[in-house]
Each structure stands twice: as structure tokens, then as C-alpha cells.
Design an enzyme around this catalytic site. Sequence first.
Site, mmCIF file in Angstrom:
data_model
loop_
_atom_site.group_PDB
_atom_site.id
_atom_site.type_symbol
_atom_site.label_atom_id
_atom_site.label_comp_id
_atom_site.label_asym_id
_atom_site.label_seq_id
_atom_site.Cartn_x
_atom_site.Cartn_y
_atom_site.Cartn_z
ATOM 1 N N GLY A 13 10.344 2.912 1.404
ATOM 2 C CA GLY A 13 10.302 2.141 2.637
ATOM 3 C C GLY A 13 9.019 2.165 3.439
ATOM 4 N N LEU A 86 17.430 -8.829 -8.485
ATOM 5 C CA LEU A 86 17.420 -10.249 -8.123
ATOM 6 C C LEU A 86 18.380 -10.459 -6.960
ATOM 7 C CD1 LEU A 86 17.553 -12.489 -11.362
ATOM 8 C CD2 LEU A 86 15.788 -12.437 -9.592
ATOM 9 N N ASN A 101 9.103 -11.984 -0.188
ATOM 10 C CA ASN A 101 8.936 -10.747 -0.964
ATOM 11 C C ASN A 101 7.471 -10.332 -0.948
ATOM 12 O OD1 ASN A 101 9.631 -8.611 -2.854
ATOM 13 N ND2 ASN A 101 8.552 -9.839 -4.403
ATOM 14 N N HIS A 103 4.634 -8.286 -3.138
ATOM 15 C CA HIS A 103 4.394 -7.827 -4.514
ATOM 16 C C HIS A 103 3.003 -7.211 -4.598
ATOM 17 C CE1 HIS A 103 4.967 -7.804 -8.859
ATOM 18 N NE2 HIS A 103 3.700 -8.188 -8.963
ATOM 19 N N ASP A 144 9.449 -13.225 -8.692
ATOM 20 C CA ASP A 144 8.027 -13.428 -8.393
ATOM 21 C C ASP A 144 7.510 -14.844 -8.634
ATOM 22 O OD1 ASP A 144 7.434 -10.161 -9.839
ATOM 23 O OD2 ASP A 144 7.985 -10.710 -7.777
ATOM 24 N N GLU A 173 -0.825 -4.296 1.599
ATOM 25 C CA GLU A 173 0.553 -4.762 1.781
ATOM 26 C C GLU A 173 1.025 -4.513 3.213
ATOM 27 O OE1 GLU A 173 1.774 -2.710 -2.341
ATOM 28 O OE2 GLU A 173 3.462 -3.598 -1.263
HETATM 29 C C1 GRF Z 1 5.581 -1.915 -2.879
HETATM 30 O O1 GRF Z 1 4.395 -1.686 -3.580
HETATM 31 C C2 GRF Z 1 6.007 -3.352 -3.033
HETATM 32 O O2 GRF Z 1 4.954 -4.264 -3.202
HETATM 33 C C3 GRF Z 1 6.794 -3.309 -4.277
HETATM 34 O O3 GRF Z 1 7.495 -2.086 -4.247
HETATM 35 C C4 GRF Z 1 6.745 -1.155 -3.467
HETATM 36 C C5 GRF Z 1 7.679 -0.620 -2.412
HETATM 37 O O4 GRF Z 1 7.103 0.382 -1.673
HETATM 38 N N1 GRF Z 1 7.662 -4.447 -4.457
HETATM 39 P P1 GRF Z 1 7.792 0.889 -0.320
HETATM 40 O O5 GRF Z 1 9.227 1.249 -0.644
HETATM 41 O O6 GRF Z 1 7.723 -0.214 0.679
HETATM 42 O O7 GRF Z 1 6.984 2.065 0.075
#
Ligand code: GRF
Length: 201
Positions: A13, A86, A101, A103, A144, A173
Amino acid sequence: MTMRVAVAVSGRGSNLEALLRALVPEALARVVLVLSNRADAGALDRARDHGIAAEVLPDPADGADWLVRLERHRVDLLVLAGYLNLVPAAVIARYRDRILNVHPALLPAFGGRGMYGRRVHEAVLASGARESGATVHLVDEVYDRGAILAQTRVPVLPGDTPDTLAARVLVAEHRLLPAVVLAAATAGRPVPLPDTVESTS
Ligand code: GRF
């Protein structure tokens, strides 16, 4: 009107935490629900620490159950932040173009079924790519594939390992996802953002 956001998670998280930090009290969006397919997801504890409803999906494939939960909390926008399953078709249909989402790569490359976590960064390094990054996209019925709303590019540096690259992408991110959510709250729906480039860090 404040945009009511639900976040679906499967893991620790850190993206959820970054979003909660960015959504200050006066922000136009607020996280009202966190859903997980895993009862042991660290992200659920983060939600509880912030006083947010945290619920485990007994059957993640049960779209009707999702919709009951989302509607009970009057959710406007669904965000997937490290959610590995999914999303059921009934939820996609009801929330079309209102599901995001994040990624950890520059889609459309290095995405799709099975491409998550460390595997993504291993594939980027194996390809010899000189840059990677983070993508926020709309979610549809295929992993994706949905329309890309925003990307941040980061360099792949000599000597990078999957862990060092993952750490650099994660920083991107944590900035990109809140920016897309806040833009959606301002516009009333998810909208594209201009691409950004992170410096070598
Ligand atoms: C992140 O790198 C996200 O892009 C991917 O899963 C990871 C989750 O990390 N889908 P977190 O649980 O938010 O730390």
C-alpha cells in the site's frame, strides 16, 4: 462536490499512502473505501490507521458484491493501486472510464497478465531499455490495455538491479497517481495529463 474514491489493493500500500498524503482535507477528492482480495494486505492497516473503511472481498470475482460495497460508500472513482486481479466485468461496465490503474513501466510495453512487481523490472533490464517509468491508465476488461492517461519516464542507470529500478519507478508512481486523481476530481472525470520526465535520482 468532493469526488469519492475507492482504492483496491493486494499488497503493502505505498501508493495508497502516497494518495492519502496528497489528498489533504481541502482536496476535491477523498478516499472513502479500501478494498482488498487479501486479508493480510498491509494496505488495509494503512487504511484503518487513517480511519478509512477497509474491506476484504470474500470472492474477488463476484462483481455484484463489489457493486454493493462501492454503492454503499457512494463511490465515484475506483483506483487500482497494486491490485493484482482482474476487476469483474460488472464493475467495469458500471464504472466505465472511471477506473484507474498505476503500472510500474511505460505501457504498452512490459504489461499484461503476469507482468507485475519484480518481473516487470527484470523484463525492462533484460530488454536493455534505457528508460522505464510509471503509467496511469484507464482500466477495461484486459490487463493493462486501457487508455493511457499519464506517464513519467525515469532513466535506467548502469548497474541497476530490479530492486534499484523498482525503487526509482516507485517514487514516480507516488507522484503520478495523486496527480491523475486530483486532475480527475477537478475535471469531474479522469483526464489525460502531459507526460513528465524524472531526473536521474
Ligand atoms: C506498484 O509498483 C504498482 O505499480 C504495481 O504494484 C505495486 C504496488 O505497490 N501495480 P504498493 O502496494 O502500492 O506499495
